[in-house]
Write a protein that holds these residues in place. Structure first.
Motif, PDB file in Angstrom:
ATOM      1  N   ARG A  43      -8.185  25.348  20.955  1.00 24.28           N
ATOM      2  CA  ARG A  43      -8.008  25.494  19.520  1.00 24.28           C
ATOM      3  C   ARG A  43      -7.898  24.140  18.834  1.00 24.28           C
ATOM      4  NH1 ARG A  43      -9.855  28.963  16.802  1.00 24.28           N
ATOM      5  NH2 ARG A  43      -8.321  28.559  15.173  1.00 24.28           N
ATOM      6  N   ILE A  44      -7.329  23.156  19.529  1.00 21.20           N
ATOM      7  CA  ILE A  44      -7.223  21.819  18.939  1.00 21.20           C
ATOM      8  C   ILE A  44      -8.612  21.236  18.744  1.00 21.20           C
ATOM      9  CG2 ILE A  44      -6.408  19.452  19.310  1.00 21.20           C
ATOM     10  CD1 ILE A  44      -4.044  20.625  20.794  1.00 21.20           C
TER      11      ILE A  44
ATOM     12  N   ASP B 298     -19.245   8.110  23.407  1.00 21.65           N
ATOM     13  CA  ASP B 298     -18.355   9.230  23.651  1.00 21.65           C
ATOM     14  C   ASP B 298     -16.904   8.813  23.442  1.00 21.65           C
ATOM     15  OD1 ASP B 298     -17.914  12.033  25.105  1.00 21.65           O
ATOM     16  OD2 ASP B 298     -16.456  10.610  25.915  1.00 21.65           O
ATOM     17  N   TYR B 299     -16.188   9.635  22.693  1.00 21.33           N
ATOM     18  CA  TYR B 299     -14.747   9.433  22.573  1.00 21.33           C
ATOM     19  C   TYR B 299     -14.065  10.772  22.824  1.00 21.33           C
ATOM     20  CZ  TYR B 299     -10.073   8.449  21.017  1.00 21.33           C
ATOM     21  OH  TYR B 299      -8.705   8.317  20.983  1.00 21.33           O
ATOM     22  N   GLN B 300     -13.391  10.888  23.945  1.00 23.48           N
ATOM     23  CA  GLN B 300     -12.656  12.096  24.289  1.00 23.48           C
ATOM     24  C   GLN B 300     -13.552  13.342  24.226  1.00 23.48           C
ATOM     25  OE1 GLN B 300      -9.770  11.327  26.014  1.00 23.48           O
ATOM     26  NE2 GLN B 300      -8.622  12.749  24.738  1.00 23.48           N
ATOM     27  N   GLY B 301     -14.811  13.200  24.680  1.00 22.70           N
ATOM     28  CA  GLY B 301     -15.716  14.336  24.707  1.00 22.70           C
ATOM     29  C   GLY B 301     -16.455  14.594  23.414  1.00 22.70           C
ATOM     30  N   ILE B 302     -16.257  13.738  22.399  1.00 21.65           N
ATOM     31  CA  ILE B 302     -16.930  13.876  21.112  1.00 21.65           C
ATOM     32  C   ILE B 302     -17.845  12.674  20.910  1.00 21.65           C
ATOM     33  CG2 ILE B 302     -16.639  14.172  18.628  1.00 21.65           C
ATOM     34  CD1 ILE B 302     -15.346  16.395  20.261  1.00 21.65           C
TER      35      ILE B 302
ATOM     36  N   MET C 262      -8.206  10.089  15.491  1.00 20.75           N
ATOM     37  CA  MET C 262      -6.838  10.560  15.281  1.00 20.75           C
ATOM     38  C   MET C 262      -6.678  12.012  15.698  1.00 20.75           C
ATOM     39  SD  MET C 262      -6.299  11.473  11.267  1.00 20.75           S
ATOM     40  CE  MET C 262      -5.133  12.745  11.686  1.00 20.75           C
ATOM     41  N   SER C 263      -7.773  12.791  15.602  1.00 18.01           N
ATOM     42  CA  SER C 263      -7.686  14.221  15.899  1.00 18.01           C
ATOM     43  C   SER C 263      -7.595  14.512  17.389  1.00 18.01           C
ATOM     44  CB  SER C 263      -8.898  14.952  15.310  1.00 18.01           C
ATOM     45  OG  SER C 263      -8.915  14.846  13.904  1.00 18.01           O
ATOM     46  N   VAL C 264      -8.245  13.698  18.222  1.00 19.94           N
ATOM     47  CA  VAL C 264      -8.269  14.002  19.657  1.00 19.94           C
ATOM     48  C   VAL C 264      -7.730  12.865  20.517  1.00 19.94           C
ATOM     49  CG1 VAL C 264     -10.156  15.663  19.462  1.00 19.94           C
ATOM     50  CG2 VAL C 264     -10.698  13.254  19.849  1.00 19.94           C
TER      51      VAL C 264
ATOM     52  N   ILE D 197      -1.980  15.986  24.037  1.00 20.30           N
ATOM     53  CA  ILE D 197      -3.407  15.972  24.353  1.00 20.30           C
ATOM     54  C   ILE D 197      -3.589  15.025  25.534  1.00 20.30           C
ATOM     55  CG2 ILE D 197      -5.735  15.418  23.556  1.00 20.30           C
ATOM     56  CD1 ILE D 197      -4.820  16.016  20.727  1.00 20.30           C
ATOM     57  N   THR D 198      -4.030  15.553  26.645  1.00 25.02           N
ATOM     58  CA  THR D 198      -4.172  14.737  27.853  1.00 25.02           C
ATOM     59  C   THR D 198      -5.589  14.720  28.404  1.00 25.02           C
ATOM     60  OG1 THR D 198      -3.536  16.623  29.243  1.00 25.02           O
ATOM     61  CG2 THR D 198      -1.768  15.147  28.506  1.00 25.02           C
ATOM     62  N   LYS D 199      -6.460  15.605  27.908  1.00 22.28           N
ATOM     63  CA  LYS D 199      -7.822  15.695  28.435  1.00 22.28           C
ATOM     64  C   LYS D 199      -8.843  15.599  27.311  1.00 22.28           C
ATOM     65  CE  LYS D 199      -6.451  18.739  32.263  1.00 22.28           C
ATOM     66  NZ  LYS D 199      -6.689  20.065  32.907  1.00 22.28           N
ATOM     67  N   PRO D 200     -10.082  15.228  27.631  1.00 22.45           N
ATOM     68  CA  PRO D 200     -11.138  15.202  26.616  1.00 22.45           C
ATOM     69  C   PRO D 200     -11.443  16.602  26.095  1.00 22.45           C
ATOM     70  CG  PRO D 200     -11.764  13.923  28.548  1.00 22.45           C
ATOM     71  CD  PRO D 200     -10.541  14.700  28.932  1.00 22.45           C
ATOM     72  N   ALA D 201     -12.143  16.635  24.977  1.00 24.09           N
ATOM     73  CA  ALA D 201     -12.573  17.906  24.411  1.00 24.09           C
ATOM     74  C   ALA D 201     -13.516  18.622  25.378  1.00 24.09           C
ATOM     75  CB  ALA D 201     -13.271  17.665  23.079  1.00 24.09           C
ATOM     76  N   GLU D 202     -13.431  19.924  25.413  1.00 30.11           N
ATOM     77  CA  GLU D 202     -14.321  20.711  26.262  1.00 30.11           C
ATOM     78  C   GLU D 202     -15.673  20.880  25.587  1.00 30.11           C
ATOM     79  OE1 GLU D 202     -12.334  24.354  27.013  1.00 30.11           O
ATOM     80  OE2 GLU D 202     -10.596  23.410  27.960  1.00 30.11           O
ATOM     81  N   LYS D 203     -16.729  20.778  26.370  1.00 30.37           N
ATOM     82  CA  LYS D 203     -18.077  20.845  25.825  1.00 30.37           C
ATOM     83  C   LYS D 203     -18.334  22.150  25.091  1.00 30.37           C
ATOM     84  CE  LYS D 203     -22.903  20.092  27.132  1.00 30.37           C
ATOM     85  NZ  LYS D 203     -23.846  19.774  28.248  1.00 30.37           N
TER      86      LYS D 203
END
Length: 202
Positions: free
Chosen positions: A4-5, A43-47, A85-87, A119-125
Motif C-alpha cells: 500500500r505504501i 533505479d531508486y528503491q525499485g522506482i 522521500m516517499s520510499v 520501509i526496509t525493502k525496495p518497491a515491488e515491481k
C-alpha cells in the motif's frame, strides 16, 4: 515493504503531510514546456527516476542535489524529491529530509509521521508506478514553482500529483504542504493531458 505504501507513491505527501496548497505565481515569458536534455533513468528503491542535464548533478543514498534554475530543473526536483522521500528506507530518510525538503510545518509534520513508518525493502515491481511526465503550472525563477507529475500504475490506472518546490540555498527543495491544508494533492485521472512534457523511461 507494505504494497500500500508503494501503491500510493506520490500520495506520500498527501498521506503523511496533509493536502496541497494553491500557488499563484504566474508563468510569464518562460518556456515551461521545454523538455529536459540528456535524460536517462536510474533505479531508486525499485522506482525509475529521471536524471538529466538539468539535475540532479549529484545523487547518492542520502541526497539528490544540483538542479538547474529552469522549469525543467524545477520539475525534475519535484519528481526526484517526491519519489525519494516517499520510499526512502529507514536508514536514509532522515538525511534525505535534511537535504531535499524545505523547512516549515509540512516538513515537520512529515518527519513526525515518518518515524511511525518502517520501509526496509525496495518497491515491488507489481505495484511500482511509472513516471510518465509533468506539467509546470507556475514558475518564478529563483523563487518557487508548481508542478503536476503524472504516473501510471501496473493496473493501468493514472494519477496526477500536484507538488511545489522552492529555491533555497541555490537549489530546488520540495515544499511540503501545511498539515492544515484541505486542497487535494493527488487525484485519479482518466488520461494524460496533451500538453504534458513526456518523459520516456523505456
Amino acid at each position: 515493504m507494505n504494497p500500500r505504501i508503494v501503491a500510493v507513491l506520490f500520495a506520500g505527501v498527501l498521506a503523511l503531510s496533509g493536502c496541497g496548497q494553491a500557488i499563484d505565481d504566474p508563468v510569464v515569458g518562460t518556456d515551461v514546456a521545454a523538455p529536459p536534455t540528456g535524460l536517462h533513468w536510474i533505479d531508486y528503491q525499485g522506482i525509475a527516476i529521471p536524471i538529466a542535464d538539468q539535475g540532479p548533478h549529484t545523487h547518492s543514498a542520502t541526497a539528490a542535489t544540483g538542479f538547474a534554475d529552469t522549469p525543467a530543473g524545477a520539475a525534475l526536483a519535484a519528481i526526484v524529491h517526491t519519489v525519494r522521500m516517499s520510499v526512502a528506507p529507514d536508514r536514509t530518510w532522515s538525511p534525505i529530509a535534511a537535504s531535499e525538503l524545505a523547512p516549515g510545518p509540512g516538513k515537520d509534520a512529515w518527519i513526525a509521521a515518518r518515524t511511525l513508518v518502517s520501509i526496509t525493502k525496495p518497491a515491488e515491481k507489481a505495484t511500482a508506478p511509472t513516471i510518465i511526465g509533468y506539467r509546470v503550472t507556475a514558475y518564478l525563477s529563483k523563487a518557487r514553482a508548481a508542478v503536476t507529475a503524472y504516473t501510471r500504475y501496473p493496473d493501468s490506472s493514472l494519477a496526477a500529483t500536484h507538488v511545489r518546490v522552492v529555491w533555497l540555498g541555490e537549489d530546488w527543495l520540495l515544499d511540503l504542504p501545511h498539515p492544515d491544508s484541505t486542497q487535494p494533492t493527488v487525484e485519479t485521472i482518466r488520461e494524460i493531458p496533451h500538453d504534458t512534457v513526456r518523459l520516456e523511461n523505456r
